[in-house]
Design a protein around this motif. Structure first.
Motif, PDB file in Angstrom:
ATOM      1  N   PRO A  86      -0.279  14.287 -10.166  1.00 34.88           N
ATOM      2  CA  PRO A  86       0.096  12.869 -10.313  1.00 34.88           C
ATOM      3  C   PRO A  86      -1.095  11.937 -10.088  1.00 34.88           C
ATOM      4  O   PRO A  86      -2.033  12.270  -9.354  1.00 34.88           O
ATOM      5  N   ALA A  87      -1.000  10.782 -10.718  1.00 33.73           N
ATOM      6  CA  ALA A  87      -2.108   9.819 -10.644  1.00 33.73           C
ATOM      7  C   ALA A  87      -2.414   9.407  -9.211  1.00 33.73           C
ATOM      8  O   ALA A  87      -3.581   9.198  -8.855  1.00 33.73           O
TER       9      ALA A  87
ATOM     10  N   ALA B  84      -2.671   3.644 -13.205  1.00 33.83           N
ATOM     11  CA  ALA B  84      -1.459   4.463 -13.269  1.00 33.83           C
ATOM     12  C   ALA B  84      -0.907   4.707 -11.866  1.00 33.83           C
ATOM     13  O   ALA B  84       0.316   4.685 -11.648  1.00 33.83           O
ATOM     14  N   ALA B  85      -1.799   4.928 -10.912  1.00 29.18           N
ATOM     15  CA  ALA B  85      -1.363   5.130  -9.529  1.00 29.18           C
ATOM     16  C   ALA B  85      -0.703   3.864  -8.977  1.00 29.18           C
ATOM     17  O   ALA B  85       0.296   3.927  -8.256  1.00 29.18           O
ATOM     18  N   ALA B  86      -1.261   2.703  -9.318  1.00 31.16           N
ATOM     19  CA  ALA B  86      -0.672   1.437  -8.869  1.00 31.16           C
ATOM     20  C   ALA B  86       0.727   1.257  -9.440  1.00 31.16           C
ATOM     21  O   ALA B  86       1.650   0.815  -8.739  1.00 31.16           O
ATOM     22  N   ASP B  87       0.915   1.616 -10.707  1.00 32.71           N
ATOM     23  CA  ASP B  87       2.244   1.521 -11.321  1.00 32.71           C
ATOM     24  C   ASP B  87       3.244   2.419 -10.583  1.00 32.71           C
ATOM     25  O   ASP B  87       4.391   2.030 -10.334  1.00 32.71           O
TER      26      ASP B  87
ATOM     27  N   GLY C 216       8.211   1.159  -4.564  1.00 30.50           N
ATOM     28  CA  GLY C 216       8.351   0.091  -3.579  1.00 30.50           C
ATOM     29  C   GLY C 216       7.223   0.000  -2.581  1.00 30.50           C
ATOM     30  O   GLY C 216       7.464  -0.286  -1.407  1.00 30.50           O
ATOM     31  N   ALA C 217       5.988   0.252  -3.024  1.00 28.69           N
ATOM     32  CA  ALA C 217       4.833   0.178  -2.118  1.00 28.69           C
ATOM     33  C   ALA C 217       3.781  -0.762  -2.698  1.00 28.69           C
ATOM     34  O   ALA C 217       2.717  -0.329  -3.145  1.00 28.69           O
ATOM     35  N   PRO C 218       4.030  -2.077  -2.709  1.00 26.82           N
ATOM     36  CA  PRO C 218       3.069  -3.012  -3.318  1.00 26.82           C
ATOM     37  C   PRO C 218       1.725  -3.042  -2.602  1.00 26.82           C
ATOM     38  O   PRO C 218       0.690  -3.252  -3.238  1.00 26.82           O
TER      39      PRO C 218
ATOM     40  N   ARG D 145      -4.145  -1.840  -3.090  1.00 26.56           N
ATOM     41  CA  ARG D 145      -5.366  -1.136  -2.679  1.00 26.56           C
ATOM     42  C   ARG D 145      -5.960  -0.345  -3.850  1.00 26.56           C
ATOM     43  O   ARG D 145      -7.171  -0.297  -4.019  1.00 26.56           O
ATOM     44  N   TYR D 146      -5.091   0.287  -4.640  1.00 23.91           N
ATOM     45  CA  TYR D 146      -5.588   1.026  -5.806  1.00 23.91           C
ATOM     46  C   TYR D 146      -6.323   0.083  -6.767  1.00 23.91           C
ATOM     47  O   TYR D 146      -7.415   0.404  -7.271  1.00 23.91           O
TER      48      TYR D 146
END
Length: 964
Positions: free
Chosen positions: A382-383, A407-410, A416-418, A423-424
């Motif tokens: 996973p990203a 992609a990891a930020a998405d 639910g971890a803005p 940070r990404y």
């Protein structure tokens, strides 16, 4: 369970079964039924301690105990272990007759082992015949020793015993069943040398194999008490157990290190345990890895950066070794006990990981993280797994990394971890061009996330992004990422930027398609620039007329513009409540009650509909609260509860408003910058409306100086202070001046709505109190005209009641009856209670006690139902308090104490979560509880409270549990 009776003065914890088996084996040896017992286990499992305990077993005192410890450095020293075993025993015999008897028939064959002159000759003699003769002689020597009683042979680290000694040991164990000899050996699990044929020949002859388990939580507690000499508190014990996984060696090293530094086993020191990496343990682990070669060391280094996978193909790529070598190295580490299970993967023990990382330079670590990112990406992981590696790299890694981090930020946003998503994206900025559009797009995405958590940051991101974007359309897309509620507080430079972008895009009515929608969104933001001062806005009434009697609400942009227009008209009371309510209901029907609505324009609609006495908005907010609770959206819940408090306040449901306002104020402490202002404002409003001005203490907005740049907010603040002055000061004239100045400031901003700003009603009462009846009547007539212009039954009825109170005789009774009749159709039961009370008092004064009693009964019930403290106090009715008594002194739970201490020390929520190994929502939950219990607004006040109350605070409740 502890073993005490079998070990004399020494206490081994949770080893009773092993000790009993060793005692039984010794008992059988006394009956000439000797055996071999093998104690195996990973690094630090307590093998050596268990071996040493054999000396203290019942029967060992009368036995001849031979003990040796093998060393990896002495493997080439022939018969070195045999000499450790036998030389002390022979030297300790003072009876010459006994020594001669032991050596009889064996002296000639065994003598080279004990003669320094012959040591070199023996070492050089590699023939089987020579070694065989020596081994037979040594065997005969032990047999002669056993004639005088049982012999106990203890050898630590069998895998490192020199070859000649192993041959002798193999000869001895083959004859144990005929001898009163017990042999106990330890073997480090995972050492490749344990697979040697001579070692397996010995270990394979074991009658029993013991595998000491890690200590349990209770065993860890007893171990700490034993090592540190004092009782240990529960959180401290749990931290030791979680950090060491019950490994006795690790526990020993940590406890010794803490004791050396004078740290007691208290819960307040639990966090120190998690950060301790004792030098003694560090050296043991480094020596251990050096012993097993480059492949093990390199794979351990690779695993130190790979926390969430034990896939051999990934580890081998990062380590730079062949998969087969990697697999063997992982097996060795697993058997050594330096791997622990984390989720579905096996990873390095945390303490081992830190030691391995310490042996690497910063450049080596970054190189490993880069290789890990490449290996994980190639492996289809996973990203977020790949991004976690990139986050540890502080140098640019190429544009390809941007896509991975995006992609990891998405993914983080979807779960639910803005904060993690932010940070990404901030890390991706490192790989973006300094002044390119790729950087601008990342900044725009960051702004979209920050809208929910840090409005100021969102505005800064957009202001940096817009100049980097080439087209007017892209700049418009960027600007509309700024949430509408944030626009009003934007600094002047941002206001100019928004206006310029809107101008560049053009008139929305002349645009088509997506550009038209963008134009509407930009117009909504431009109009919101003047929200704090209605006079600064472009004419909202004319714009609403241009949209037609039934404006389209099909798209979010259309709804957003309509919301902003309706809010402006509501604040200025330039259109009737009925028409505004009708149009607002069209929007409400199209919007889902999602918690995220608090970051968009919807709160403006909620306030607008509440002021217009809309019944639908309450149920809509109830559904939004339910979803926020289900999603554990703490910040959003704080803002929704603020909305509910506002609705309750403006519709006369004071009990509900008070409960919601208090909860909103407490929850807002988690993010005061985002939610604090709204929560404080509505909290102050509830305090004024209920007459409970004690609630205003500590609210910064009530006591701060007027904001010079905003006449509307300055008037609102002054109105709050006027309420405090009216309730607490004997100078009613001064309180009146506060209200009148508040009104003048509000009027200058065209904030005229009597629902939002009821300063006239308060000022009229104070005019009466100081005897200025003409001024009171003039203001009452002005108040009535404005109420009729707005048109809700609540404000009209209130205005009629005020006029009725100023009129004498029958005219006054008539006006009060009109007020009651008007308010019967209102949602505001509190206002109806006030009108009934005024009418009852006037009727009773006129001698009509029967009708007065009827109205008072209704008034009493309405006051109870609505929670109106003012009416209730006049009737002598005591309402149940919804707020905890200030005299009830709160206490910390254990978990709250940990979180509060770290927060006061300056750690952010994510840092606290990482340090405690919990989710960020758990940290938010405990901070919320702390702020609520102690009435704090944020970390600064928390730190100050802890400093003031030391050493007794944090106070820990006796029945609390560590439930972080």
């Amino acid at each position: 369970m502890t073993g005490t009776g079998l070990t004399g003065s020494m206490t081994l914890l949770e080893r009773d079964d092993e000790l009993n088996l060793l005692a039984s084996a010794l008992g059988r040896a006394e009956q000439a039924k000797g055996s071999l017992v093998l104690i195996g286990g990973p690094l630090g499992s307590g093998r050596s301690a268990l071996l040493r305990s054999v000396r203290h077993l019942p029967g060992a005192a009368t036995a001849t105990v031979l003990q040796a410890s093998a060393s990896v450095l002495e493997q080439n020293y022939a018969f070195g272990v045999v000499r450790q075993l036998l030389e002390p025993a022979l030297a300790g015999v003072t009876d010459d007759h006994q020594r001669d008897r032991w050596l009889a028939g064996a002296a000639g064959l065994a003598r080279p082992v004990f003669s320094p002159r012959h040591t070199d000759l023996l070492t050089a003699a590699k023939t089987v015949s020579v070694q065989r003769a020596v081994i037979l002689g040594l065997g005969a020597l032990v047999e002669h020793m056993s004639d005088d009683g049982p012999v106990v042979v203890l050898i630590d680290d069998l895998q490192w015993v020199d070859e000649p000694s192993l041959r002798w040991l193999a000869h001895l164990v083959s004859r144990l069943s005929e001898l009163p000899v017990l042999v106990v050996v330890t073997e480090r699990q995972g050492d490749p040398r344990a697979a040697g044929w001579l070692v397996t020949q010995v270990s394979g002859a074991a009658a029993h194999t013991l595998q000491p388990n890690p200590l349990s939580l209770s065993g860890t507690r007893a171990f700490i008490v034993q090592e540190m000499g004092e009782a240990a508190q529960e959180e401290f014990v749990a931290a030791c157990h979680d950090t060491t996984y019950g490994n006795p060696l690790f526990l020993k090293a940590v406890s010794l290190n803490l004791r050396k530094d004078g740290i007691s086993p208290l819960d307040t020191h639990a966090d120190l345990v998690r950060t301790r990496r004792p030098p003694l343990l560090r050296q043991v682990l480094i020596d251990c890895f050096h012993q097993y070669g480059d492949a093990v060391r390199d794979c351990a280094s690779a695993m130190s950066v790979l926390e969430n996978t034990d896939a051999i193909e990934v580890i081998s790529r990062v380590a730079g070794v062949e998969p087969e070598q990697c697999s063997d190295a992982v097996v060795i580490m697993q058997r050594l006990g330096v791997l622990v299970r984390r989720g579905t993967s096996k990873t390095l023990h945390p303490m081992v990981r830190d030691v391995v990382e310490d042996t690497l330079s910063a450049e080596q670590r970054e190189r490993l993280h880069l290789k890990a990112a490449e290996a994980l990406e190639r492996g289809g992981f996973p990203a977020e797994s790949v991004a976690a590696q990139l986050m540890a790299v502080t140098v640019p890694t190429g544009t390809r990394a941007i896509g991975t981090l995006r992609a990891a930020a998405d993914t983080a946003l979807a779960r639910g971890a803005p904060d993690t998503a932010s940070r990404y994206l901030r890390r991706a900025l490192l790989d973006a061009s300094p002044a390119g559009e790729d950087r601008a797009r990342l900044l725009v995405e960051l702004a979209g996330i920050a809208n929910a958590t840090d409005v100021g940051a969102a505005i800064r991101y957009i202001s940096s992004a817009v100049p980097l974007l080439r087209s007017a359309r892209e700049r418009a897309v960027a600007v509309v990422r700024i949430a509408t509620p944030a626009i009003a507080d934007a600094p002047p430079a941002i206001r100019g930027l928004i206006s310029q972008v809107a101008s560049d895009l053009g008139d929305p009515d002349e645009l088509i398609g997506e550009d038209h929608q963008l134009g509407l969104q930009l117009e909504a933001r431009v109009r919101s620039l003047g929200r704090a001062d209605a006079l600064r806005q472009p004419d909202p009434l004319r714009r609403l007329d241009e949209l037609g009697p039934n404006p389209s609400v099909d798209t979010p942009a259309e709804r957003e513009l309509l919301i902003v227009l309706l809010y402006a008209l509501m604040v200025s009371a330039r259109k009737s409540a009925a028409e505004i309510g009708r149009l607002g209901a069209l929007v409400l029907e199209r919007e889902e009650p999602n918690p995220s609505h608090v970051h968009m324009a919807m709160p403006l609609l909620v306030w607008t509909l509440a002021a217009a006495e809309s019944a639908e908005v309450s149920s809509w907010l109830d559904r939004a609260v339910l979803r926020a609770q289900q999603e554990n959206a703490v910040l959003e819940l704080a803002l929704i509860r603020t909305e509910q408090a506002t609705v309750g306040l403006w519709t006369g449901r004071f009990r509900d408003a008070k409960v919601a306002a208090v909860e909103a104020y407490e929850l807002a402490a988690l993010d005061w910058e985002t939610a604090g202002s709204s929560a404080a404002m509505v909290f102050a409003g509830v305090a004024i409306a209920t007459g409970d001005t004690s609630l205003l203490r500590g609210i910064p907005m009530v006591h701060s100086p007027d904001p010079v740049a905003d006449a509307g907010l300055a008037g609102l603040h002054r109105m709050f202070r006027a309420a405090v002055a009216a309730a607490t000061a004997t100078d009613q004239r001064g309180a009146l001046e506060h209200y009148l100045e508040s009104g003048r400031q509000l009027e200058r901003s065209n904030w005229r709505n009597p629902v939002l700003f009821p300063w006239r009603a308060e000022a009229i009462q104070l005019h009466q109190a100081v005897g200025e009846l003409n001024a009171a009547r003039a203001l009452a007539e002005e108040n009535f005209e404005l109420a009729v212009e707005w048109g809700t039954p609540a404000v009209i009825g209130q205005a009629q009641r005020i006029i009725g109170g100023l009129c004498e005789g029958a005219e006054g009774v008539t006006k009060l009856r009109e007020a009651v009749a008007t308010l019967e159709s209102s949602l505001n039961r509190s206002e109806l209670a006030h009108a009934l009370l005024a009418l009852a008092n006037r009727l009773r004064a006129n001698g009509d006690s029967a009708e007065a009693a009827y109205h008072l009964r209704r008034c009493r019930q309405l006051a109870i139902d609505s929670g109106d403290y003012r009416v209730a106090s006049q009737l002598g009715v005591r309402l149940p308090s919804e707020i905890a008594s200030a005299e009830e002194r709160p206490v910390f739970s254990t978990a709250e104490s940990k979180v509060a201490g770290l927060a006061a020390a300056g750690l952010g929520n994510q840092q606290i979560a990482d340090q405690l190994g919990v989710g960020i929502r758990a940290v938010q939950k405990h901070l919320t509880n702390v702020y609520r219990k102690f009435g704090l607004r944020g970390r600064g006040e928390l730190g100050e409270m802890l400093r003031q109350e030391t050493p007794d605070v944090p106070r820990i409740s006796s029945n609390s549990r560590p439930d972080v």
